[in-house]
Scaffold this motif. Sequence first.
Motif, PDB file in Angstrom:
ATOM      1  N   UNK A 223       0.840  -1.199   0.000  1.00  0.00           N
ATOM      2  CA  UNK A 223       0.000   0.000   0.000  1.00  0.00           C
ATOM      3  C   UNK A 223       0.878   1.255   0.000  1.00  0.00           C
ATOM      4  N   UNK A 224       0.275   2.368  -0.406  1.00  0.00           N
ATOM      5  CA  UNK A 224       0.977   3.655  -0.476  1.00  0.00           C
ATOM      6  C   UNK A 224       0.318   4.628   0.487  1.00  0.00           C
ATOM      7  N   UNK A 225       1.102   5.185   1.395  1.00  0.00           N
ATOM      8  CA  UNK A 225       0.564   6.172   2.331  1.00  0.00           C
ATOM      9  C   UNK A 225       0.185   7.444   1.589  1.00  0.00           C
ATOM     10  N   UNK A 226       0.932   7.766   0.542  1.00  0.00           N
ATOM     11  CA  UNK A 226       0.583   8.943  -0.267  1.00  0.00           C
ATOM     12  C   UNK A 226      -0.813   8.773  -0.888  1.00  0.00           C
ATOM     13  N   UNK A 233      -7.873  11.476   3.581  1.00  0.00           N
ATOM     14  CA  UNK A 233      -7.608  12.611   4.463  1.00  0.00           C
ATOM     15  C   UNK A 233      -8.446  13.823   4.048  1.00  0.00           C
ATOM     16  N   UNK A 234      -9.065  14.432   5.038  1.00  0.00           N
ATOM     17  CA  UNK A 234      -9.830  15.659   4.807  1.00  0.00           C
ATOM     18  C   UNK A 234      -8.905  16.846   5.067  1.00  0.00           C
ATOM     19  N   UNK A 235      -8.729  17.680   4.057  1.00  0.00           N
ATOM     20  CA  UNK A 235      -7.775  18.790   4.163  1.00  0.00           C
ATOM     21  C   UNK A 235      -8.080  19.688   5.358  1.00  0.00           C
ATOM     22  N   UNK A 236      -6.975  20.059   6.033  1.00  0.00           N
ATOM     23  CA  UNK A 236      -7.021  20.962   7.186  1.00  0.00           C
ATOM     24  C   UNK A 236      -7.727  20.354   8.408  1.00  0.00           C
ATOM     25  N   UNK A 238      -6.511  17.795  10.214  1.00  0.00           N
ATOM     26  CA  UNK A 238      -5.482  17.317  11.148  1.00  0.00           C
ATOM     27  C   UNK A 238      -5.907  16.024  11.848  1.00  0.00           C
ATOM     28  N   UNK A 239      -6.703  15.238  11.139  1.00  0.00           N
ATOM     29  CA  UNK A 239      -7.232  14.001  11.711  1.00  0.00           C
ATOM     30  C   UNK A 239      -6.755  12.816  10.860  1.00  0.00           C
ATOM     31  N   UNK A 240      -5.863  12.019  11.425  1.00  0.00           N
ATOM     32  CA  UNK A 240      -5.347  10.854  10.707  1.00  0.00           C
ATOM     33  C   UNK A 240      -6.097   9.575  11.055  1.00  0.00           C
ATOM     34  N   UNK A 241      -7.091   9.697  11.891  1.00  0.00           N
ATOM     35  CA  UNK A 241      -7.810   8.512  12.362  1.00  0.00           C
ATOM     36  C   UNK A 241      -8.406   7.688  11.223  1.00  0.00           C
ATOM     37  N   UNK A 242      -9.021   8.297  10.190  1.00  0.00           N
ATOM     38  CA  UNK A 242      -9.574   7.492   9.087  1.00  0.00           C
ATOM     39  C   UNK A 242      -8.505   6.655   8.376  1.00  0.00           C
ATOM     40  N   UNK A 243      -7.283   7.180   8.268  1.00  0.00           N
ATOM     41  CA  UNK A 243      -6.195   6.440   7.625  1.00  0.00           C
ATOM     42  C   UNK A 243      -5.773   5.258   8.496  1.00  0.00           C
ATOM     43  N   UNK A 244      -5.690   5.496   9.810  1.00  0.00           N
ATOM     44  CA  UNK A 244      -5.307   4.428  10.736  1.00  0.00           C
ATOM     45  C   UNK A 244      -6.321   3.282  10.708  1.00  0.00           C
ATOM     46  N   UNK A 245      -7.607   3.631  10.730  1.00  0.00           N
ATOM     47  CA  UNK A 245      -8.663   2.615  10.776  1.00  0.00           C
ATOM     48  C   UNK A 245      -8.674   1.798   9.496  1.00  0.00           C
ATOM     49  N   UNK A 246      -8.504   2.468   8.373  1.00  0.00           N
ATOM     50  CA  UNK A 246      -8.503   1.761   7.086  1.00  0.00           C
ATOM     51  C   UNK A 246      -7.384   0.720   7.052  1.00  0.00           C
ATOM     52  N   UNK A 272       6.431  -0.430   3.246  1.00  0.00           N
ATOM     53  CA  UNK A 272       7.376   0.604   2.803  1.00  0.00           C
ATOM     54  C   UNK A 272       6.591   1.899   2.651  1.00  0.00           C
ATOM     55  N   UNK A 273       6.922   2.923   3.458  1.00  0.00           N
ATOM     56  CA  UNK A 273       6.163   4.172   3.464  1.00  0.00           C
ATOM     57  C   UNK A 273       7.099   5.366   3.586  1.00  0.00           C
ATOM     58  N   UNK A 274       7.029   6.272   2.616  1.00  0.00           N
ATOM     59  CA  UNK A 274       7.911   7.447   2.664  1.00  0.00           C
ATOM     60  C   UNK A 274       7.185   8.717   3.089  1.00  0.00           C
ATOM     61  N   UNK A 275       5.885   8.691   3.100  1.00  0.00           N
ATOM     62  CA  UNK A 275       5.125   9.869   3.543  1.00  0.00           C
ATOM     63  C   UNK A 275       5.433  10.143   5.017  1.00  0.00           C
ATOM     64  N   UNK A 276       5.423  11.430   5.388  1.00  0.00           N
ATOM     65  CA  UNK A 276       5.674  11.805   6.783  1.00  0.00           C
ATOM     66  C   UNK A 276       4.741  11.087   7.756  1.00  0.00           C
ATOM     67  N   UNK A 277       3.536  10.768   7.297  1.00  0.00           N
ATOM     68  CA  UNK A 277       2.555  10.144   8.170  1.00  0.00           C
ATOM     69  C   UNK A 277       2.697   8.621   8.229  1.00  0.00           C
ATOM     70  N   UNK A 278       3.652   8.060   7.538  1.00  0.00           N
ATOM     71  CA  UNK A 278       3.825   6.610   7.492  1.00  0.00           C
ATOM     72  C   UNK A 278       3.801   5.938   8.845  1.00  0.00           C
ATOM     73  N   UNK A 279       4.582   6.411   9.833  1.00  0.00           N
ATOM     74  CA  UNK A 279       4.571   5.758  11.151  1.00  0.00           C
ATOM     75  C   UNK A 279       3.210   5.840  11.839  1.00  0.00           C
ATOM     76  N   UNK A 280       2.527   6.981  11.677  1.00  0.00           N
ATOM     77  CA  UNK A 280       1.299   7.224  12.439  1.00  0.00           C
ATOM     78  C   UNK A 280       0.128   6.397  11.921  1.00  0.00           C
TER      79      UNK A 280
END
Length: 507
Positions: A223-226, A233-236, A238-246, A272-280
């Motif tokens: 998968x690609x975090x990008x 992700x909904x712009x502005x 600041x909620x990463x929860x939907x990405x985590x749940x998916x 393999x994740x290069x986006x800043x949010x990869x760990x989260x």
Amino acid sequence: MKKMLQPITFFLIKELFLFCVRLRINWRKLLFVGAIMTVAGVVLHTLFLSQPNSSIELFQSASVAEKRTGVSRMKKRKIDDELKVIASPPPRRKIDDEVKVIASPPPPRRTPSPYLQRHIWKLSPGEALLFVKKEIQLAPIITEDPELYAPIFRNISIFKRSYELMETTLKVYIYHDGKKPVFHQPHLRGIYASEGWFMKLMEESRHFVTKDPEKAHLFYLPYSVRQLEKAFYVRESHNLRPLEIYLRDYVDIIAAKYPFWNRTHGSDHFLVACHDWGPYTTVSHEELKKNAIKALCNADISEGIFVAGKDVSLPETSIRNPKQPLKNIGGGIKVSQRPILAFFAGNMHGRIRPTLLKYWHDKDEDMKIYNRLPIRVSRKMSYVQHMKSSKYCICPMGYEVNSPRIIESIYYECVPVIIADNFVLPLSEVLDWTAFSVVLPEKDIPKLKEILLAIPRKRYLTMLFNAKMVQKHFFWHSRPIKYDLFHMILHSIWFNRLNQIQDPHSQ
């Protein structure tokens, strides 16, 4: 003897031919005589006129002649000198105060013996990894290698042996589950391109990929975090929860559908994740966060997600043209003609860059430190030209610890100065970053110029040369080649997996 026999032989053949013509000898008899002469000629050539046609015969003949006639010591010394030249490594030349290597032809490809390969293939995946781990620990000591430059590695002997055994042994199973665009659709452009390029080349690999999961040593979550960010992700917000749940739900699905995740609780799976949010994006699934091997650009050990020694620090490569990923690489000007001591230009992301500008923007002619590169400056010299014209390129962290400037500096032959506390440097399992970079603590930014000027010229030239030698290990190729970035990332994942497994009989 040779000089005497040649004219005699030709004379006899000529006279015999004329004699036969004068006497009108039957042609059948003439052909018979000719055959006899041919055989005689072959015998004469074999006994007297032949020369050794192999190096073994040459040295045997030389040794016999030396014993019988006493060849002079000068000739013997000349042979020894020639052998030393043949056996010596590629010479180096010093040109325009830069060291360059005269390339030698590539050596034949080394692989483990056929017996060892057959033995490994007979083992189960778990047994094979244990066996290979012991083989790597017994790696023969090497100090030089025609394909690798030893000074840029932490331990070239271990790396070489591990890489060879990876090529022979490793099989990766890729889950087909997951829908595009999040899964199986690589993003190949921009600063997060590393995750996309790895996905593309991994899925295309015939050498490492297996369709039989029972034969796999590692399992890839493609998968690609990008793409995950673009999809959920909904712009502005600041909620990463939907990405985590998916992502959590995806891992739960493959764990329920297949037996492989539960067999090791995810420790032989990798992402393999290069986006800043990869760990989260991994934090909502405990086993994914703690057990799986995470190859991350955001390799920050202070946050408790990236685990040094298990996870892999992924190089952040900025790709502008996916069809030509190596465009404009190289071309750094001669050291004596580089007018800039240190260069940086970029947005004011994070805590480090404002401090860098506070101390060095417009403070010193040798230090070209900017926010974004001003138009009046870029008209005279582009961003890339600045890097190629600088001795050191400053690579401060932005919002996260990694920066594409680190690899850009190596691409453009500029020694990187890395300013990011708590950052695990890319591929540091095998690469020795002290050989081709400067790592500066954040607190030393006010002393930046003093520290750089204190580096001896010889030390700087060595780092610059090493930066050129390490370039090939950070190159993406549409068709992967040995020791390129695709193989280096895969090797670090393989290497860290080997370090995690334990022999149950030794406990």
